[in-house]
Design a protein around this motif. Structure first.
Motif, short mmCIF file in Angstrom:
data_model
loop_
_atom_site.label_atom_id
_atom_site.label_comp_id
_atom_site.label_asym_id
_atom_site.label_seq_id
_atom_site.Cartn_x
_atom_site.Cartn_y
_atom_site.Cartn_z
N VAL A 18 66.34 22.56 25.29
CA VAL A 18 66.49 22.90 23.87
C VAL A 18 67.06 24.30 23.71
CG1 VAL A 18 65.26 23.18 21.69
CG2 VAL A 18 64.61 21.34 23.24
N ASP A 19 66.51 25.26 24.45
CA ASP A 19 67.03 26.62 24.39
C ASP A 19 68.47 26.69 24.86
OD1 ASP A 19 64.60 27.42 23.48
OD2 ASP A 19 63.89 28.25 25.37
N ARG A 20 68.81 25.89 25.86
CA ARG A 20 70.18 25.91 26.37
C ARG A 20 71.17 25.40 25.32
NH1 ARG A 20 69.09 23.74 30.79
NH2 ARG A 20 69.59 21.58 30.29
N ARG A 21 70.74 24.40 24.54
CA ARG A 21 71.62 23.89 23.49
C ARG A 21 71.74 24.87 22.33
NH1 ARG A 21 70.03 17.42 23.11
NH2 ARG A 21 70.62 16.90 25.26
N MET A 129 67.03 34.29 6.47
CA MET A 129 67.67 33.97 7.75
C MET A 129 66.74 34.22 8.92
SD MET A 129 69.48 35.61 10.51
CE MET A 129 70.06 37.17 9.89
N ILE A 130 66.02 35.34 8.90
CA ILE A 130 65.10 35.67 9.98
C ILE A 130 63.95 34.67 10.02
CG2 ILE A 130 63.45 37.39 10.78
CD1 ILE A 130 66.35 38.03 11.35
N LEU A 131 63.47 34.24 8.84
CA LEU A 131 62.37 33.27 8.79
C LEU A 131 62.79 31.94 9.41
CD1 LEU A 131 59.48 32.77 7.72
CD2 LEU A 131 60.51 31.96 5.59
N ALA A 132 63.92 31.43 9.01
CA ALA A 132 64.39 30.16 9.57
C ALA A 132 64.73 30.29 11.05
CB ALA A 132 65.62 29.68 8.79
N LEU A 133 65.32 31.43 11.42
CA LEU A 133 65.71 31.64 12.82
C LEU A 133 64.49 31.65 13.74
CD1 LEU A 133 68.21 32.28 14.60
CD2 LEU A 133 67.62 34.69 14.32
N LEU A 136 63.10 27.93 14.07
CA LEU A 136 63.94 26.98 14.79
C LEU A 136 64.14 27.35 16.24
CD1 LEU A 136 66.65 26.33 12.04
CD2 LEU A 136 64.79 24.81 12.74
N MET A 137 64.19 28.65 16.53
CA MET A 137 64.49 29.09 17.89
C MET A 137 63.23 29.38 18.72
SD MET A 137 67.72 28.91 17.99
CE MET A 137 69.06 28.73 16.83
N ARG A 197 57.55 21.69 9.04
CA ARG A 197 57.52 20.23 9.13
C ARG A 197 58.72 19.70 9.91
NH1 ARG A 197 53.25 18.08 9.47
NH2 ARG A 197 52.91 20.14 10.34
N SER A 198 59.88 20.31 9.71
CA SER A 198 61.07 19.87 10.44
C SER A 198 60.91 20.11 11.94
CB SER A 198 62.31 20.60 9.92
OG SER A 198 62.50 20.35 8.54
#
Length: 475
Positions: A18-21, A129-133, A136-137, A197-198
């Motif tokens: 996942v990290d690689r993608r 942006m920081i919150l979503a980043l 997700l990451m 949730r996502s």
């Protein structure tokens, strides 16, 4: 050109799939931020300095000079953090790269909001942006830590001087509540919930897919193993039939030799005078008879092993069975390996399939032979304790490590080179002993040899063990 850049960005030494993608997108984002922040600041300083000073720095709580220093310092920190993150990803350290970038952005935001206040800054999109980043990451835990940090930053942006005129403490608290950017707090909370949730759904789907992949891999491996076992069984069946035919023909030849060797009975007896030549002929015929009987015993064992008999459990004397098996065990060892058999004087009765018992012992002797390529000694010992009969096959070979010892009973596991072993010998022995209600103990020390001990239930002890008699000798 673009394909080369894309391939270069994707070529990172990151183990996690996942990290690689995500690494390609994250590198582009960091490069973008590393260029956007300083270029935007240079553009504002060069073309809009008066507007920037009048509407931004002059309204700061801490004064224009301090505000300018904080603005430039935070932009410099974020720029350096973006390029450091890019460098770390190229080195394969994806989580630390994202974590330090998020932390730097949050710290810079905290300083900026404390200095300028919420309404004097334009950092809503950056915080989103920081919150979503982070979610997700870095995962759900990082998401909620980031949200808590951003909520604290927004609370720090409230100017307490504007609420101090309310007088009473309760009034001050209500005034502070009215000044809080509740719209931003609730918006960030909704974003965090959606991202959480996502992430949960994506991670669960990934785990389920991984579980199915592993199950499919196990089923394929099991099917291949079953296919190999079937092929091996067919090969062994063909070899058994071939060995049966050869042993039958060779046994007929030994019968003829035995017939001729009995002609020595026509020679004078032991108490009658014989010349030297006659005595030599008599001794030679006796040696021929002994060798032929030994060959006949070997052929008989091969015929027994090659028969497709149904398992026939019976009570028999293990001592007598090992005595009869000694010639075949001797044949299984090369001339530079000695065979020693230590048996008690009285019978020891067990319930087992006689042919399977002999097969198990020969398999153990064969393994002992393979463990002593430079020669050594194989010792078969039979001991009885209460209601357990212990049959030990010990070699003075190379021994085995603990990691190998833990796998010796797995089907098709072997340390022998290709073409020198199937990996089924000890597996067959294990199955036979367990089916008879016994167990196997393996003791081995690298460089000192191996002892495999079969623990079988004893039916009855007809006589007490009066000691071991050593019938071992180099044959």
């Amino acid at each position: 050109m673009m394909s080369r850049i894309r391939d270069w960005l994707a070529n990172t030494p990151i183990d996690d799939p996942v990290d690689r993608r995500n690494a390609g997108f994250m590198q582009l984002l960091l490069v973008f931020e590393g260029l956007r922040i300083p270029l935007t600041k240079l553009y504002l300083f060069g073309l809009h300095w008066s507007y920037l000073h009048e509407h931004f720095y002059a309204r700061a709580r801490i004064g224009a000079s301090a505000a300018l220093a904080i603005d430039v310092g935070t932009d410099l920190a974020m720029t350096l953090s973006a390029w450091v993150g890019f460098y770390l990803i190229r080195r394969g350290r994806f989580p630390p790269a994202v974590a330090q970038f998020v932390a730097t952005m949050l710290a810079s935001g905290a300083v900026a909001y404390a200095a300028f206040g919420y309404h004097a800054t334009d950092g809503n999109l950056t915080l989103m942006m920081i919150l979503a980043l982070s979610g997700l990451m870095l995962g759900r835990k990082a998401l909620w830590i980031t949200y808590a940090a951003e909520a604290l930053i927004l609370i720090m942006s409230v100017d307490p001087l504007k609420a101090s005129g309310a007088g009473e403490p309760v009034g001050v608290l209500l005034a502070i509540y009215d000044l809080l950017p509740m719209r931003a707090l609730t918006s960030y909370l909704l974003i965090a919930l959606i991202v959480d949730r996502s992430i949960y759904a994506l991670r669960e789907s990934l785990l389920e897919s991984d579980r199915r992949r592993q199950q499919l891999a196990r089923e394929i491996a099991e099917r291949e193993r079953t296919h190999e076992q079937l092929l091996h069984a067919q090969k062994m069946d063909a070899v058994g039939k071939l060995a049966s035919g050869v042993a039958h023909d060779v046994n007929n030849v030994f019968d003829i030799i035995l017939g001729f060797s009995t002609e020595r009975d026509r020679l004078p007896g032991e108490d009658e005078p014989m010349d030297g030549n006659t005595r030599a002929v008599a001794d030679a015929l006796e040696g021929i008879e002994l060798a032929a009987r030994r060959g006949t015993a070997v052929c008989r064992k091969l015929l027994n092993f090659s028969r497709n008999d149904v398992t026939l459990t019976e009570e028999f004397d293990a001592v007598a069975a090992l005595e009869e098996l000694r010639p075949l065990a001797r044949q299984s060892l090369p001339s530079h390996c000695q065979l020693r058999v230590l048996l008690p004087s009285g019978p020891r009765i067990i319930r087992f399939d006689r042919s399977q018992f002999e097969l198990a012992i020969i398999n153990l002797v064969t393994n002992a032979r393979d463990a002593m390529p430079d020669g050594g000694s194989c010792t078969i010992t039979l001991e009885a304790a209460e209601d357990i009969l212990a049959i030990s096959v010990q070699d003075t070979g190379m021994g085995m490590a603990e990691s190998i010892r833990a796998q010796v009973f797995e089907p098709f596991f072997t340390t022998k080179p290709a073409g020198h072993g199937t990996g089924l010998g000890l597996s067959v022995v294990y199955d036979l002993v367990v089916q008879a209600g016994g167990r196997i103990v393996v003791e081995s020390v690298p460089g000192q040899g191996t002892t495999i001990r079969l623990m079988l239930p004893l039916v009855s002890a007809v006589s007490e063990m009066s000691g071991l008699r050593n019938v071992a000798r180099a044959v």
